[in-house]
Design a protein around this motif. Structure first.
Motif, short mmCIF file in Angstrom:
data_model
loop_
_atom_site.label_atom_id
_atom_site.label_comp_id
_atom_site.label_asym_id
_atom_site.label_seq_id
_atom_site.Cartn_x
_atom_site.Cartn_y
_atom_site.Cartn_z
N ASP A 103 7.15 -6.16 -7.32
CA ASP A 103 6.17 -6.84 -6.49
C ASP A 103 6.69 -6.99 -5.07
N LEU A 104 8.01 -7.23 -4.94
CA LEU A 104 8.60 -7.28 -3.59
C LEU A 104 8.41 -5.95 -2.90
N GLU A 105 8.66 -4.88 -3.67
CA GLU A 105 8.45 -3.53 -3.13
C GLU A 105 7.02 -3.37 -2.64
N ALA A 106 6.07 -3.81 -3.45
CA ALA A 106 4.67 -3.67 -3.07
C ALA A 106 4.39 -4.44 -1.78
N VAL A 107 4.99 -5.63 -1.65
CA VAL A 107 4.75 -6.43 -0.44
C VAL A 107 5.32 -5.74 0.78
N PHE A 108 6.48 -5.04 0.61
CA PHE A 108 7.03 -4.27 1.73
C PHE A 108 6.10 -3.12 2.12
N LEU A 109 5.38 -2.59 1.11
CA LEU A 109 4.51 -1.46 1.39
C LEU A 109 3.29 -1.84 2.22
N TYR A 110 2.82 -3.08 2.12
CA TYR A 110 1.56 -3.44 2.77
C TYR A 110 1.61 -3.28 4.29
N PRO A 111 2.59 -3.89 4.97
CA PRO A 111 2.62 -3.69 6.44
C PRO A 111 2.82 -2.24 6.82
N TRP A 112 3.62 -1.52 6.00
CA TRP A 112 3.82 -0.09 6.28
C TRP A 112 2.50 0.67 6.16
N ALA A 113 1.70 0.32 5.14
CA ALA A 113 0.43 1.03 4.90
C ALA A 113 -0.50 0.85 6.09
N PHE B 195 12.66 4.94 0.41
CA PHE B 195 12.59 3.60 -0.20
C PHE B 195 12.01 3.68 -1.61
N ILE B 196 10.90 4.43 -1.75
CA ILE B 196 10.25 4.55 -3.06
C ILE B 196 11.16 5.31 -4.02
N ALA B 197 11.86 6.33 -3.52
CA ALA B 197 12.74 7.12 -4.39
C ALA B 197 13.85 6.24 -4.98
N ILE B 198 14.43 5.37 -4.15
CA ILE B 198 15.48 4.46 -4.64
C ILE B 198 14.91 3.56 -5.73
N LEU B 199 13.69 3.09 -5.49
CA LEU B 199 13.06 2.22 -6.48
C LEU B 199 12.81 2.97 -7.78
N LEU B 200 12.39 4.23 -7.68
CA LEU B 200 12.07 5.01 -8.88
C LEU B 200 13.32 5.25 -9.73
N VAL B 201 14.50 5.38 -9.08
CA VAL B 201 15.74 5.52 -9.85
C VAL B 201 15.89 4.32 -10.77
#
Lengths: 122, 278
Positions: free
Chosen positions: A75-85, A102-108
């Protein structure tokens, strides 16, 4: 800008107050209308007619805890995505590439959790 | 329901037990504030004054919606925990794990809409879908839209994801110990939430208050939004009467292994397309 913020708080507070007033009114009306016949058996927790043994707050499966921790991470990841989007059009290709890292690190981490069996419920 | 006895079990944690229905009920109303139901801004339209068809023109309306959805989880978990009954605790835990799992898929799938609209404000998102129905975000975002719809089913605890209140095995889960109007508040909140979520789905993916064809613009916005809400409420009921309840492990694997990766793929593809075309 300040006025807008204050306006927003007032507008949201009004909706909050409407919701709260409705809920409290319902419960209050029901408090005056409803019968009350208490006895010790009736206020026992429901247990299919058997007298409950012990406390219900028993330890529970650690799986729920793992899911909750993963939720916080994602969910933190998703919140970081919002301003970027919102600002992707200004950021251009560089912004796109950075977010992919960033997403690749999360997917690991996601696949690690998958292999560890966090999502298996048997 | 108003005239039924409101029973609080003797072993329950009384303040939390009383508080839980309100925690579920109130957020649904707060979300209504950011929903646009007609044109916002522009020329004066009401006796020389400008009347905006939105209560709060909030720049981050979508985040408010997601945040309020997260608060509802507290209500259910606290209701289950405070009842101090085995059924309630299990129901509350299940509901908590289910809702946070599907909230992720929901949070990731709306990023597609944010990328296309370039805004978090629901007013701007509707304005981005101006024109005929082929400008609606549902067409480019069909995967995201479907994921969002399925995730809202789970957020609302509707069948096929109503594991939390599985009547046959958990005797209504977190609702077991509730009676009278407090139980009524939970049910009321569920249906208020259903209407609000239908409005959000139509705003994000189906043009909100806009008419499907610009020819039909003479019919006012609130009527279109109302019609769209009716369609989605019908859809929720239809799904409920058609599809069986999932098993718990099926539910968790659908959420974590299918919807979450799909929504991330959808987000990456949308980001590439938006970045290339701009």
């Amino acid at each position: 800008m300040v006025n807008q913020t204050i306006d927003l708080v007032i507008q949201l507070a009004i909706m909050f107050a409407i919701g709260a007033a409705m809920a409290v009114t319902f419960v209050t009306i029901s408090h005056f209308l409803s019968p009350s016949s208490r006895n010790p058996n009736k206020s026992e927790p429901y247990e299919c007619g058997v007298v409950p043994v012990g406390d219900a707050r028993a330890p529970f499966n650690v799986h729920f805890y793992l899911v909750a921790v993963l939720f916080v991470l994602f969910d933190l990841e998703a919140v970081f995505l919002y301003p970027w989007a919102i600002s992707l059009r200004e950021l251009g290709t560089a912004g796109l590439a950075e977010m992919f890292v960033f997403i690749a690190i999360l997917l690991v981490g996601y696949f690690y959790a998958w292999k560890k069996g966090v999502f298996e419920w048997e | 329901m108003l005239s039924k006895e409101d029973l609080i079990p003797s072993r329950a944690d009384k303040p939390v037990f009383r508080l839980a229905p309100y925690i579920i009920f109130i957020p649904a109303f707060v979300v209504m504030a950011v929903l646009p139901f007609g044109p916002v801004g522009g020329a004066p339209n009401l006796f020389g004054y400008r009347f905006d068809y939105v209560i709060a023109n909030f720049d981050a309306g979508l985040v408010l919606f997601l945040a309020m959805g997260a608060i509802a989880v507290y209500g259910i978990v606290l209701a289950g925990w405070s009842s101090n009954s085995n059924f309630s605790l299990l129901g509350g835990l299940r509901a908590g794990a289910q809702m946070i799992s599907y909230e992720l898929a929901m949070g990731f799938s709306v990023v597609g809409v944010m990328l296309m609209a370039g805004s978090l404000s629901l007013v701007d998102i509707v304005n981005g879908q101006a024109g005929n129905f082929w400008n609606w975000y549902f067409i480019p975002q069909v995967v995201g839209g479907l994921i969002f719809f399925v995730a809202t089913l789970a957020e609302l605890n509707r069948t096929p994801f109503d594991l939390a209140e599985a009547e046959q095995e958990l005797v209504a889960g977190y609702l077991t110990e509730y009676s009278g109007m407090r139980w009524g508040l939970f049910m009321f909140a569920e249906y208020v939430n259903m209407v609000v979520v239908s409005a959000i789905v139509s705003t994000l993916y189906f043009g909100g208050w806009r008419a499907p064809l610009t020819v039909l613009d003479f019919i006012p916005g609130p009527i279109w939004l109302f019609l769209k809400i009716c369609v989605f409420v019908f859809l929720y009921m239809w799904v409920r009467w058609t599809i069986f309840r999932y098993r718990y492990n099926q539910l968790m694997s659908v959420g974590w292994k299918i919807l979450l990766p799909l929504s991330i793929v959808n987000l990456v593809v949308t980001a590439i397309i938006v970045s290339v075309t701009s």
